[in-house]
Design a protein around this motif. Structure first.
Motif, PDB file in Angstrom:
ATOM      1  N   ASP A   1      42.741  48.959  36.876  1.00 11.12           N
ATOM      2  CA  ASP A   1      42.383  47.924  35.895  1.00 11.12           C
ATOM      3  C   ASP A   1      42.560  46.513  36.476  1.00 11.12           C
ATOM      4  O   ASP A   1      42.742  45.553  35.730  1.00 11.12           O
ATOM      5  CB  ASP A   1      43.209  48.065  34.602  1.00 11.12           C
ATOM      6  CG  ASP A   1      43.025  49.437  33.952  1.00 11.12           C
ATOM      7  OD1 ASP A   1      41.928  49.999  34.088  1.00 11.12           O
ATOM      8  OD2 ASP A   1      43.969  49.936  33.338  1.00 11.12           O
ATOM      9  N   GLY A   2      42.496  46.426  37.817  1.00 15.81           N
ATOM     10  CA  GLY A   2      42.760  45.140  38.450  1.00 15.81           C
ATOM     11  C   GLY A   2      41.550  44.512  39.132  1.00 15.81           C
ATOM     12  O   GLY A   2      41.668  43.449  39.736  1.00 15.81           O
ATOM     13  N   GLY A   3      40.384  45.132  39.030  1.00 12.28           N
ATOM     14  CA  GLY A   3      39.201  44.636  39.741  1.00 12.28           C
ATOM     15  C   GLY A   3      38.588  43.413  39.075  1.00 12.28           C
ATOM     16  O   GLY A   3      39.006  42.994  37.990  1.00 12.28           O
TER      17      GLY A   3
ATOM     18  N   LYS B   1      37.133  37.852  41.892  1.00 10.92           N
ATOM     19  CA  LYS B   1      36.596  37.211  40.695  1.00 10.92           C
ATOM     20  C   LYS B   1      35.064  37.270  40.741  1.00 10.92           C
ATOM     21  O   LYS B   1      34.486  37.438  41.804  1.00 10.92           O
ATOM     22  CB  LYS B   1      37.052  35.741  40.636  1.00 10.92           C
ATOM     23  CG  LYS B   1      38.536  35.583  40.424  1.00 10.92           C
ATOM     24  CD  LYS B   1      39.011  34.160  40.645  1.00 10.92           C
ATOM     25  CE  LYS B   1      38.496  33.195  39.624  1.00 10.92           C
ATOM     26  NZ  LYS B   1      39.161  31.865  39.735  1.00 10.92           N
TER      27      LYS B   1
ATOM     28  N   ILE C   1      36.696  40.891  36.937  1.00 12.32           N
ATOM     29  CA  ILE C   1      36.232  40.967  35.549  1.00 12.32           C
ATOM     30  C   ILE C   1      34.819  40.424  35.442  1.00 12.32           C
ATOM     31  O   ILE C   1      34.537  39.314  35.897  1.00 12.32           O
ATOM     32  CB  ILE C   1      37.186  40.174  34.632  1.00 12.32           C
ATOM     33  CG1 ILE C   1      38.551  40.861  34.568  1.00 12.32           C
ATOM     34  CG2 ILE C   1      36.594  40.028  33.225  1.00 12.32           C
ATOM     35  CD1 ILE C   1      39.635  40.035  33.873  1.00 12.32           C
ATOM     36  N   ILE C   2      33.928  41.204  34.838  1.00  7.42           N
ATOM     37  CA  ILE C   2      32.544  40.762  34.641  1.00  7.42           C
ATOM     38  C   ILE C   2      32.363  40.146  33.254  1.00  7.42           C
ATOM     39  O   ILE C   2      31.738  39.117  33.090  1.00  7.42           O
ATOM     40  CB  ILE C   2      31.563  41.951  34.812  1.00  7.42           C
ATOM     41  CG1 ILE C   2      31.779  42.636  36.157  1.00  7.42           C
ATOM     42  CG2 ILE C   2      30.116  41.478  34.670  1.00  7.42           C
ATOM     43  CD1 ILE C   2      31.109  43.994  36.271  1.00  7.42           C
TER      44      ILE C   2
END
Lengths: 299, 299, 299, 299
Positions: free
Chosen positions: C243-245, C294, C247-248
């Motif tokens: 859950d750390g990739g 990011k 964010i879109i």
């Protein structure tokens, strides 16, 4: 907020000394981006931001906004402007350039409600509104002490049914050559056509409803009567059609059956404040283009 | 979504067997809450939820919603109802009781757009819409296979300018005694007065604009033309005034100059879906009271 | 939604035949816009959309996205690509070109919850998701009939603690050369590093919380326990950090003390659906650039 | 905003003279609403508002808030309170009564940022915050002139690592018997446990993030680094766990990759202001109940 110690915060003025902005609108055609960016490059300008939008269905209009840095801007910008005329002619462009360091001068018009004025003063004081507040104009004298405590001139020009023509004349005299933008911060008077003509797309009004719902007076009472579940506010350029000019920004807030007209006014004040402040900010940063009673906002 | 294996999820049916709801509106007077809650207590009902609202400025109307559990509800509710008449008379109440376990029967009307219907079917399938979908009625035959795959009857009743009277008659026959609520899920036809009379405050329409802005046809085209920065959708009870009935729910989404009419329609579809589904959910949970063309929603 | 009659709506395919997109990121320097737009102009490409962003504080990265039309694209794009290498070298660019008419192929992974899958299928069917759905992969067999009714291949690959290595191998075989984008539509299994390596920034996950709050399992239970007043969902690219990739997209909805965990899940489902669908839409329209964990989203 | 002419607007004070509020929480049991409403009716109190909530899954807690009018309140309320003890005993209630006309006294703590303080002052001045602002306490002297211009006492108590114990003692002396509610309006200092003990659930802090994301210092820098697409602010009661107390209110605003840390701070200021003001308003209107580190907000 005390008068004597006050100075609006200066953020990054030095880096902006050579910053300029360019707004262009024209019929769409191949090669516009290439022509303009090549022109800027050849003149030594470094593009730091560009935003483009092509409006397809309605005759193919092209809109672009550039921010660029140009060494020795004060001397070089006039040269660049003169040279650009040829590019502009080729593409039939309407265009403007602005120096980021030249703050726009605001004339803020108010009546009895102070919340929109206070928001603008506070954002200006916090350094978030990169403008000069040239004056506050009001049909009441209530906010004189507040405004003057900021070192800002205050003009009290009462309005009565008999004095409208005279008031218009005074307004035009006062703002003439002193204001680049008129902000109607809940100024509850109709602006006459001649004044509007002098400031085309340079008068911003905050209307206390989600336009086009509830045009005209007492929009919160109208909203209460209709039983809407969401209320809003709208910042728009003033045209001759009442509450009918190009919309710059809108925002809304949820309400419920528990909220009476006074609650709607209270909730609405916060929406009005932020919507007006955003619209003014975008205008003074040269982010708004108007085309056929609609806005293109590059934010 | 296949037909053979499908069963809507059952959530907490057993605990709801003895659950009832009561909606009351009456002129405000001291002692109403005490009288009703005392009455319920004496009849062995346990209040698990109560919501109350007094509308001050307009003649002091009082509104309350109770959820209560009552042992052996099937047998005891008629007794309670009969006894309550005396309390109701004393306070001049309009009142209704509902069994939570008796699912309301929906007749969903659609035309060519399927998104609102699909949302209701999904939520029903997921167990989020505690209703029975009694039928789908359409002036087109397009969605028959989809609807029948859920085991739901589909009625295709074409509408032409010449057959309006006949259509109205058919509609009334079809839904009569079979539907408690009519849901117009983008049914693009005017509902005639006689039909509305049969279902007062029991026809929910989704209008694809933030009412009262953009009443009537092509609201997205109207919104595009006006250049609004936010679009919305409105669920309301149908009255004889087009798009003028009591608003149950509204929601909005931000748009920009980049969005053309097709984009607005696409973005709007998601708003329409969730707004209509919320309004239907609140209605079938007996959370909505109507007073003078406005709603009180206890949610 | 029936299988036999189904065809996703085709919107404007012909006009897109010669449409291409170009994504560029590189260290900021004067002249990039001029160089690229001049290059495109000289190669006969007409820019119909350009979006640019310069990330100031962190070492001056420059990002740009072009959409352009080029006659006889199939033949001319390879030429343009070859020629562009010189420009790219000069500015140290990372760059990609995409044909708008070449639909990206999605492999959608699901477990037991169907709402995100249903949303993607519905948007695809409505013509709002300009992609090919190459397959659905699941560790359960529940949604086979639904998926196959759309004519989409369904792969049931059960996962047990003992078979993880084998499952990974199967997954890689199945998607290899058949999928351009992996969409985890509430696929409740950890994706192993080797799989992630094969699809860098091409695996989109929907996490059912407003990240970085409530990382990991049972986010709605965590949110309920913490007593938040707003819940959300997050679509992000999958990296090795759970859950750390990057964010879109994120969105939120207001909740209250009245909402229990089941209510949060129900409300959350709608947020998850729209957030995931937006992120997938932006990815397949080549609007997302990744830089240092990011995203830059040109929407 | 000038000092001499200032008086906060008085709205409906006369009608509130006999208005009281009652907050009750207790284990759920049949008959509570009946018992309390019957009790109030017998004592001549007219219920004008009631809100009830039963928390099902966690041991069946019952919460209720009444607003009622009682003739000759000053004399009659003590009688009513004494009599109510028996009802309260029977149901094991925690309960409080409040006179609406008795304004709560606020002590507002600030450091260097003025926006949250200004918002509270504006809302108070506009008559929207029905409280008395007893004092402003700060570790800096910057806002003295502003605060004193409103006729509000200003206490400058510098904080250094060596003087923490002494500061705590001074704080307790200053607020003791003079403040009902402590508002930390961006007071960037840790509140020691002994102070918190003195004001259980009566210290409201505004944290500049969407908790529980970004606990601790520099939340906007954290948010920027994580690349979130929405930022928020959280008003909560202060407990010994840093940023871990019961959440009263949260709100959010969309941001994009274009917004740097300074932009996030600027956008965040507006969210912080409105979130804190709402939480304070709800507290002083006795709308907030705390149970197990969560709030029930009857708004």
């Amino acid at each position: 907020m005390q008068s004597n110690s006050y100075q609006p915060q200066q953020s990054g003025q030095s880096e902006k000394k050579n910053r300029a902005r360019m707004l262009i609108s024209c019929p769409d055609r191949p090669g516009i981006v290439a022509a303009v960016s090549h022109f800027l490059y050849e003149h030594g300008a470094n593009i730091v931001q560009s935003d483009q939008y092509t409006m397809d269905p309605e005759g193919g209009m092209f809109f672009i906004r550039f921010e660029f840095d140009l060494a020795d801007l004060d001397k070089e910008l006039p040269v660049l402007q003169e040279d650009f005329a040829r590019v502009a002619d080729r593409f039939d462009m309407k265009w403007h350039t602005f120096r980021a360091s030249r703050k726009k001068r605001l004339a803020i018009f108010v009546s009895k409600e102070d919340h929109c004025l206070l928001e603008l003063l506070w954002q200006w004081q916090a350094g978030d509104l990169d403008a000069e507040i040239a004056m506050v104009v009001s049909n009441h004298d209530d906010m004189r002490a507040l405004v003057e405590s900021f070192g800002i001139p205050y003009h009290h020009i009462p309005v009565t049914p008999d004095t409208k023509a005279e008031v218009e004349k005074k307004h035009l005299e006062i703002v003439s050559d002193k204001a680049d933008l008129i902000v109607l911060a809940r100024y509850m008077q109709i602006i006459p056509p001649k004044f509007i003509e002098q400031y085309p797309n340079r008068i911003i009004n905050i209307h206390h409803s989600f336009l086009p719902a509830f045009v005209g007076g007492k929009p919160y009472a109208q909203a209460y009567k209709r039983g809407v579940k969401i209320i809003g506010a709208t910042a728009h350029y003033v045209t001759e059609e009442l509450d009918g000019g190009p919309i710059i920004e809108q925002d809304v807030q949820r309400v419920s059956h528990r909220d009476n007209v006074e609650d709607l006014k209270r909730i609405g004040r916060t929406i009005e404040r932020v919507v007006l402040a955003r619209a003014v900010k975008w205008h003074i940063e040269d982010r708004v283009l108007v085309h056929q009673n609609k806005t293109v906002v590059f934010n």
